[in-house]
Design a protein around this motif. Structure first.
Motif, PDB file in Angstrom:
ATOM      1  N   THR A 191      32.875 107.900  76.327  1.00  0.00           N
ATOM      2  CA  THR A 191      34.139 107.197  76.301  1.00  0.00           C
ATOM      3  C   THR A 191      33.872 106.000  75.483  1.00  0.00           C
ATOM      4  O   THR A 191      34.990 105.494  74.511  1.00  0.00           O
ATOM      5  N   THR A 221      33.811 106.352  71.759  1.00  0.00           N
ATOM      6  CA  THR A 221      35.234 106.964  71.133  1.00  0.00           C
ATOM      7  C   THR A 221      36.165 105.769  71.307  1.00  0.00           C
ATOM      8  O   THR A 221      36.921 105.307  70.250  1.00  0.00           O
ATOM      9  N   HIS A 252      35.375 103.547  68.211  1.00  0.00           N
ATOM     10  CA  HIS A 252      35.780 104.322  66.892  1.00  0.00           C
ATOM     11  C   HIS A 252      37.422 104.088  66.919  1.00  0.00           C
ATOM     12  O   HIS A 252      37.796 103.785  65.753  1.00  0.00           O
ATOM     13  N   ALA A 253      38.190 104.214  67.976  1.00  0.00           N
ATOM     14  CA  ALA A 253      39.595 104.315  67.916  1.00  0.00           C
ATOM     15  C   ALA A 253      40.133 102.852  67.639  1.00  0.00           C
ATOM     16  O   ALA A 253      41.029 102.825  66.678  1.00  0.00           O
ATOM     17  N   ASP A 263      39.354 102.463  63.891  1.00  0.00           N
ATOM     18  CA  ASP A 263      40.296 103.122  63.139  1.00  0.00           C
ATOM     19  C   ASP A 263      41.469 102.516  62.975  1.00  0.00           C
ATOM     20  O   ASP A 263      42.116 102.358  61.973  1.00  0.00           O
ATOM     21  N   ILE A 265      37.928 113.062  66.726  1.00  0.00           N
ATOM     22  CA  ILE A 265      36.932 112.412  67.698  1.00  0.00           C
ATOM     23  C   ILE A 265      37.609 112.214  68.900  1.00  0.00           C
ATOM     24  O   ILE A 265      37.226 112.457  70.122  1.00  0.00           O
ATOM     25  N   ILE A 266      38.662 111.347  68.662  1.00  0.00           N
ATOM     26  CA  ILE A 266      39.552 110.892  69.967  1.00  0.00           C
ATOM     27  C   ILE A 266      39.912 112.147  70.555  1.00  0.00           C
ATOM     28  O   ILE A 266      40.057 112.173  71.872  1.00  0.00           O
ATOM     29  N   THR A 297      37.236 113.921  72.627  1.00  0.00           N
ATOM     30  CA  THR A 297      36.692 113.326  73.733  1.00  0.00           C
ATOM     31  C   THR A 297      37.770 113.387  74.634  1.00  0.00           C
ATOM     32  O   THR A 297      37.600 113.433  76.157  1.00  0.00           O
ATOM     33  N   VAL A 318      37.579 114.643  78.541  1.00  0.00           N
ATOM     34  CA  VAL A 318      37.546 113.745  79.673  1.00  0.00           C
ATOM     35  C   VAL A 318      38.451 113.853  80.520  1.00  0.00           C
ATOM     36  O   VAL A 318      38.299 113.602  81.717  1.00  0.00           O
TER      37      VAL A 318
END
Lengths: 110, 276
Positions: free
Chosen positions: A81, A84, A87-88, A91, B135-136, B139, B143
């Protein structure tokens, strides 16, 4: 012996966490600050949690092994997580139009 | 009118503050809480309810009445958000965006234009342009089941460890909110509709109050779960333990549904159309 390794691992973890904290303050802009925030915290957590798991499975009984396994599960989920989330956030920064910091730009606008 | 209200508030407040001086000092050994209330819970909780976690025993059994109305407060928060924010009148957006999935081209359709069917080829996206977030999405899809599993664990394990209905319910709600964030609001609503949220939040409160009322019907006090023993086919101590689990499930349902319901209303300003 196990305890010594656990303490060493904990200190390694703390070292990474400290580096992450310093990096968040010292890096020049949003994107580069997220770099220590995402990477070093994850690495520090791996070290610290490995140390804790080693300390927990000290007596090698069934229940303590399960507890150690649960601690390692924390690491697994954070490894999935945390990158991620980074990354978010990055972004979102790119989409909002924030430009990455460059040295050249800084010389133009001191 | 306003001044009258202010006077009443100041009067009530000053009376309350004045009487706080009559309270025993915090942690005073001779205060009623320290002389017989806390020692009773600490000594008798395990024998009375077979629940090792005293906090859970106090929360859901000894002080069950209090917790029931806490659940009701959360339910009321959901209802209040609904009445304040929800816009049932359908407002046509001036512009809608669709993505042509095979090519990735985004269609911008002005008001009055012909909108494509929401099929496998065209997918409606939010007006603030949404890029692919593979990706989000991946994931979160990976999860979310684990988050929900953990939430169920927290609810059911409240007897033995920190946790319980409120915490587990919040985690369950957060998993659905995460789904709404990682995809979009319309997908989340199609999976869990507003109507289902309202129904579940009311059901949660009903389970709690119903468990209490069932005790009343079976001839004991309200929320005295030991009366459930013949129904659950266990002795009265275990009946209290199971009764705690029943009301925790009710609390968890109510909290989960209200969290999601409030999120739907807040994120889309009550339109349930495009949001976060």
């Amino acid at each position: 012996m196990m305890d010594v390794i656990a303490v060493i691992l904990l200190f390694c973890g703390l070292f990474f966490f400290t580096g992450g904290a310093v990096g968040i303050i010292r890096f020049p802009d949003f994107y580069s600050r997220l770099h220590p925030a995402g990477k070093l915290d994850t690495a520090g957590l791996l070290m610290a949690m490995a140390g804790m798991a080693l300390h927990t499975i000290h007596d090698l009984s069934m229940s303590s092994l399960f507890t150690g396994f649960k601690i390692l599960l924390i690491v697994v989920f954070v490894f999935i997580t945390s990158p991620t989330a980074t990354h978010a956030i990055i972004d979102a920064g790119v989409r909002a139009g924030l430009r990455p910091w460059t040295k050249k730009e800084k010389e133009e606008h001191p | 009118m306003r001044i009258l209200g202010l006077v009443i508030v100041i009067l009530c407040g000053s009376i309350l503050i004045y009487h706080t001086s009559d309270f025993p000092d915090w942690g005073h050994p001779a205060s009623p809480a320290s002389t017989h209330v806390s020692p009773y819970y600490i000594e008798k909780a395990l024998d009375d309810t077979a629940v090792p976690n005293i906090v859970t025993a106090v929360l859901a059994d000894y002080r069950g009445y209090d917790t029931m109305f806490e659940t009701t407060v959360i339910f009321c928060a959901g209802i209040a958000c609904f009445f304040l924010l929800r816009i049932t009148r359908r407002m046509e957006p001036s512009v809608t965006l669709y993505r042509h999935l095979p090519t990735g081209i985004t269609l911008r359709i002005e008001k009055g234009g012909k909108e494509p069917d929401d099929s496998n080829i065209f997918k409606r996206i939010d007006t603030q342009w949404v890029p692919y977030d593979l990706i989000i999405n991946t994931t979160c899809r990976m999860v979310i089941p684990f988050i929900q599993l953990f939430a169920l664990y927290v609810i059911s394990h409240g007897h033995h460890s920190p946790g319980g209905g409120f915490q587990g319910g919040v985690i369950l709600g957060a998993s659905v909110i995460l789904f709404a964030i990682s995809t979009d609001l319309r997908t989340a609503i199609s999976r869990m509709s507003e109507r289902l949220g309202a129904f579940l939040s009311a059901t949660g409160v009903f389970i709690y109050a119903g468990a209490g009322a069932l005790c009343l019907v079976l001839g004991a006090n309200f929320l005295d779960y030991s009366a459930l023993a013949p129904v659950l086919n266990v002795n009265s101590v275990m009946a209290r333990s199971h009764g705690i689990l029943i009301v925790e499930i009710g609390v968890g349902l109510a909290v989960m549904a209200v969290m999601i319901w409030i999120y739907y209303n807040l994120s889309s300003a009550g339109r349930h159309d495009e949001g976060l």
